[in-house]
Design a protein around this motif. Structure first.
Motif, PDB file in Angstrom:
ATOM      1  N   THR A 160     -65.942   9.217  12.882  1.00 49.54           N
ATOM      2  CA  THR A 160     -66.892   8.190  13.316  1.00 49.54           C
ATOM      3  C   THR A 160     -68.164   8.225  12.478  1.00 49.54           C
ATOM      4  OG1 THR A 160     -67.924   9.639  14.939  1.00 49.54           O
ATOM      5  CG2 THR A 160     -66.041   8.314  15.688  1.00 49.54           C
ATOM      6  N   GLU A 212     -74.134  -0.126   8.727  1.00 52.90           N
ATOM      7  CA  GLU A 212     -75.103  -0.645   9.705  1.00 52.90           C
ATOM      8  C   GLU A 212     -76.461   0.034   9.548  1.00 52.90           C
ATOM      9  OE1 GLU A 212     -75.544  -0.414  14.472  1.00 52.90           O
ATOM     10  OE2 GLU A 212     -73.616  -1.171  13.737  1.00 52.90           O
ATOM     11  N   ALA A 213     -76.461   1.309   9.173  1.00 52.04           N
ATOM     12  CA  ALA A 213     -77.709   2.062   8.992  1.00 52.04           C
ATOM     13  C   ALA A 213     -78.300   1.877   7.597  1.00 52.04           C
ATOM     14  CB  ALA A 213     -77.448   3.542   9.257  1.00 52.04           C
ATOM     15  N   LEU A 241     -70.558   2.630  10.438  1.00 51.76           N
ATOM     16  CA  LEU A 241     -71.793   3.268  10.921  1.00 51.76           C
ATOM     17  C   LEU A 241     -72.824   3.363   9.803  1.00 51.76           C
ATOM     18  CD1 LEU A 241     -73.253   4.928  13.246  1.00 51.76           C
ATOM     19  CD2 LEU A 241     -72.298   6.949  12.115  1.00 51.76           C
ATOM     20  N   TYR A 242     -72.395   3.828   8.638  1.00 52.88           N
ATOM     21  CA  TYR A 242     -73.331   3.966   7.519  1.00 52.88           C
ATOM     22  C   TYR A 242     -73.795   2.603   7.013  1.00 52.88           C
ATOM     23  CZ  TYR A 242     -71.631   8.717   7.722  1.00 52.88           C
ATOM     24  OH  TYR A 242     -71.280   9.965   8.155  1.00 52.88           O
ATOM     25  N   THR A 262     -64.853  12.641   7.505  1.00 55.34           N
ATOM     26  CA  THR A 262     -65.586  11.725   8.378  1.00 55.34           C
ATOM     27  C   THR A 262     -64.585  10.997   9.266  1.00 55.34           C
ATOM     28  OG1 THR A 262     -65.585  10.086   6.598  1.00 55.34           O
ATOM     29  CG2 THR A 262     -67.598  11.327   6.913  1.00 55.34           C
ATOM     30  N   GLY A 287     -64.431   4.425  11.679  1.00 58.60           N
ATOM     31  CA  GLY A 287     -65.767   3.957  12.026  1.00 58.60           C
ATOM     32  C   GLY A 287     -66.910   4.477  11.184  1.00 58.60           C
ATOM     33  N   ALA A 288     -66.706   5.512  10.386  1.00 62.06           N
ATOM     34  CA  ALA A 288     -67.805   6.084   9.600  1.00 62.06           C
ATOM     35  C   ALA A 288     -68.404   5.052   8.639  1.00 62.06           C
ATOM     36  CB  ALA A 288     -67.343   7.312   8.834  1.00 62.06           C
ATOM     37  N   SER A 341     -65.167  14.256  17.103  1.00 59.00           N
ATOM     38  CA  SER A 341     -65.689  13.041  17.730  1.00 59.00           C
ATOM     39  C   SER A 341     -65.276  12.923  19.194  1.00 59.00           C
ATOM     40  CB  SER A 341     -65.177  11.808  16.974  1.00 59.00           C
ATOM     41  OG  SER A 341     -63.759  11.713  17.111  1.00 59.00           O
ATOM     42  N   GLY A 377     -70.574  10.547  12.860  1.00 60.95           N
ATOM     43  CA  GLY A 377     -71.686  11.103  13.628  1.00 60.95           C
ATOM     44  C   GLY A 377     -72.278  12.379  13.072  1.00 60.95           C
ATOM     45  N   MET A 402     -74.255  11.602   9.985  1.00 62.72           N
ATOM     46  CA  MET A 402     -75.421  10.796  10.367  1.00 62.72           C
ATOM     47  C   MET A 402     -76.493  11.688  10.986  1.00 62.72           C
ATOM     48  SD  MET A 402     -76.890   7.951  10.104  1.00 62.72           S
ATOM     49  CE  MET A 402     -75.742   6.625   9.842  1.00 62.72           C
TER      50      MET A 402
END
Length: 188
Positions: A133, A170-171, A167-168, A131, A163-164, A32, A135, A138
């Motif tokens: 972040t 939010e998606a 992130l997921y 994991t 943060g992973a 990251s 990224g 993703m």
């Protein structure tokens, strides 16, 4: 021994193997770009016969009740997980062929970003070793969606807790991990 007790025992064995073979303290720059004073190099554990066996079984236990037609993920982190999970899936009452997502399309051969078994129109699970972040996985999620598949879960062996999960969430992509970094940090 009931299934929950057997799973607990296998998880403990994998924890000990990861602590011995994967967890390291010391300054490192992560994929990251962040710096950290600890690191998980999962390759020695994923490529160990016992590690591969334990990881595959524990992933398949976590996939109970999850809609999935195939398993895959981004090269290189997911590749050592894909084959053992696919191979052991029939013993867990599933048939989950594998695929992998290239970081970049090669300029020769099939020139596919998603390689292995065809995933168009299928529900898939993305596997990841570590994991941070989120990224890398993703990127795999986006590539398989572009290839016509639906991601039903991202599952990581270890989540560093940086943060992973957010992130997921939010998606709108479900996310699980077998372990969290704090379990190893508190263990000393």
């Amino acid at each position: 021994m009931d299934q929950d007790a057997a799973t607990f025992e296998r998880r403990n064995k994998l924890f000990m193997l990861l602590r011995e073979r994967a967890f390291r303290r010391g300054r490192v720059v992560l994929a990251s770009g962040k710096e950290s004073d600890f690191y998980f190099d999962m390759k020695p554990a994923m490529l160990d016969p016992d590690g591969a066996d334990l990881m595959a079984d524990l992933i398949l236990v976590e996939l109970q009740g999850v809609t999935a037609d195939a398993v895959g993920g981004i090269e290189m982190g997911a590749v050592p997980l894909i084959a053992p999970v696919a191979m052991k899936s029939p013993a867990h009452g599933r048939y989950l062929p594998g695929f992998f997502v290239r970081k970049a399309v090669k300029d020769h051969g099939t020139q596919k970003r998603v390689d292995g078994n065809d995933i168009k129109g299928k529900s898939v699970v993305i596997l990841e070793d570590v994991t941070t972040t989120g990224g890398s996985a993703m990127d795999a999620v986006k590539a398989v969606e572009d290839a016509g598949a639906k991601v039903t879960l991202v599952i990581s062996i270890l989540d560093r807790g940086e943060g992973a999960a957010a992130l997921y969430a939010e998606a709108g992509v479900p996310f699980k991990s077998l372990f969290k970094a704090e379990e190893f940090l508190s263990d000393g």
